[in-house]
Design a protein around this motif. Sequence first.
Motif, PDB file in Angstrom:
ATOM      1  N   LYS A 274     -72.097  63.353 -15.689  1.00 37.55           N
ATOM      2  CA  LYS A 274     -71.392  63.401 -14.410  1.00 37.55           C
ATOM      3  C   LYS A 274     -70.004  64.033 -14.599  1.00 37.55           C
ATOM      4  O   LYS A 274     -69.600  64.909 -13.848  1.00 37.55           O
ATOM      5  CB  LYS A 274     -71.266  61.974 -13.877  1.00 37.55           C
ATOM      6  CG  LYS A 274     -70.632  61.852 -12.514  1.00 37.55           C
ATOM      7  CD  LYS A 274     -70.964  60.468 -11.922  1.00 37.55           C
ATOM      8  CE  LYS A 274     -70.317  60.276 -10.560  1.00 37.55           C
ATOM      9  NZ  LYS A 274     -68.882  60.019 -10.625  1.00 37.55           N
ATOM     10  N   GLU A 278     -68.837  67.559 -13.060  1.00 34.63           N
ATOM     11  CA  GLU A 278     -67.779  67.553 -12.042  1.00 34.63           C
ATOM     12  C   GLU A 278     -66.542  68.358 -12.475  1.00 34.63           C
ATOM     13  O   GLU A 278     -65.623  68.553 -11.694  1.00 34.63           O
ATOM     14  CB  GLU A 278     -67.339  66.109 -11.750  1.00 34.63           C
ATOM     15  CG  GLU A 278     -68.310  65.377 -10.842  1.00 34.63           C
ATOM     16  CD  GLU A 278     -67.968  63.914 -10.659  1.00 34.63           C
ATOM     17  OE1 GLU A 278     -68.713  63.244  -9.926  1.00 34.63           O
ATOM     18  OE2 GLU A 278     -66.970  63.431 -11.254  1.00 34.63           O
ATOM     19  N   HIS A 279     -66.508  68.737 -13.747  1.00 27.11           N
ATOM     20  CA  HIS A 279     -65.362  69.513 -14.243  1.00 27.11           C
ATOM     21  C   HIS A 279     -65.855  70.845 -14.776  1.00 27.11           C
ATOM     22  O   HIS A 279     -65.997  71.033 -15.988  1.00 27.11           O
ATOM     23  CB  HIS A 279     -64.593  68.717 -15.308  1.00 27.11           C
ATOM     24  CG  HIS A 279     -63.973  67.484 -14.744  1.00 27.11           C
ATOM     25  ND1 HIS A 279     -64.684  66.319 -14.551  1.00 27.11           N
ATOM     26  CD2 HIS A 279     -62.725  67.248 -14.283  1.00 27.11           C
ATOM     27  CE1 HIS A 279     -63.898  65.415 -14.006  1.00 27.11           C
ATOM     28  NE2 HIS A 279     -62.699  65.949 -13.826  1.00 27.11           N
TER      29      HIS A 279
END
Length: 403
Positions: A274, A278-279
């Motif tokens: 995750k 997300e980055h």
Amino acid sequence: MRKLITMALAAIFMTGNAFGAMHFVHLKAKTDIERSKIANIIHIDQVIEDSIYAVVNEDDLKELKKEIGYLLIETHVYVPKGPKNNSEEIEFPKKDEKYHTYKETMDVLDEMARKYPKIVTSLSLGTSVEGRELKGLRITGPRNLKSDAFIPGIFFVGAHHAREHLSTEVPLLLLKYLLENYGTDQRITDLVNGRDIYFVPMLNPDGAMHDIKGRKYKMWRKNRIENSKGSFGVDLNRNYSYGWGTGGSSRRETSDVFMGPKPFSEPETQAVKKFVEEHANIRIILSFHTFSELILYPWGGKKDGVSGKDGQVFTKMAETMSKWNKYKPMQASGLYVATGDTCDWAYGEHGIFCFTFELSPKSRWRGGFYPGAKVIEPAFQANILPALYLIDKAADPYGVLKK
Ligand code: 0X9
Ligand code: ZN
């Protein structure tokens, strides 16, 4: 009486493993085909020429004897060093108190966030099986904290494996080093100002704390999920999705290389997935492990090398870093084929240049997973330049190919 003696002996040899004694094994494996057969059953602690060394549980030993008994040349009960201690205290053995417990690690992260608020923010990636927060830090220049502009990112992660405690200490010292030198050292100031540097020093806190409980090491590797028949743990470095379950990992729940019931079944690996997804600015990952002093890069799950320019980037970076830390650069599957590791996933799914460092010591005769506190400082020192190099190259990994 006899039963009593047997019980007493079992208690002495118990190393905290609910499935009985641990065993030291030495196997002869002349080819990588033989090595990879072994890696389907147990975790290989060390490869030296045509020998393989490992410490395995009762169940793993049974399986080895059944499947490839002809390769076994030596086995004996493994008795961990250290005084008998039945307490539940979560602290390192006295001589290793310099290592950080989960609580101490979190205290350092909190302290750094408090001390350097202009360039540090706290991260929370999720929670472990036993409910410990998976914390980290983001270090970046003060202007980046307020803007949405793209900044190249790099992710340092430690302690996928419980007993590899040095793999928490090195990222912890590295992040402190960056913070303490920001503003005085020009190279570090520029790097921090121009990058998003993420640190998660202890990804498997439950396993790591289980390993030291009672101030006695247990040779624990996996996380602490309770499996279907009461055994514990999934090998987090076999639980990522890329090529999951296609070699060098086991479906047996008691195995030290148990891949888990499905890819990303574990909260700890889910947290990495995750976070990384997300980055999207993360271009490089460095996953710290121990031991053997190696720099590993994909593929780990197959013999083929990474093709094209990317393959050249991996080898060039690994060779460059090896000049500083003196570790041996090699493709991960050259050690043994194993699937479901962090780097095959990071590179295979996301094109991230991902390295696994197997930190000190070089061999089991120098302490293996438990080399003592004396190795912390030299292991950190040896890896400052490799870490700064990776932070630098996160802006343009392909730049390393330019003359
Ligand atoms: O087996 C592992 O997960 C890593 N070694 S450790 O002793 N730290 O457990 C090495 C992973 C390298 N990747 C592959 N060989 N696929
Ligand atoms: Zn490891």
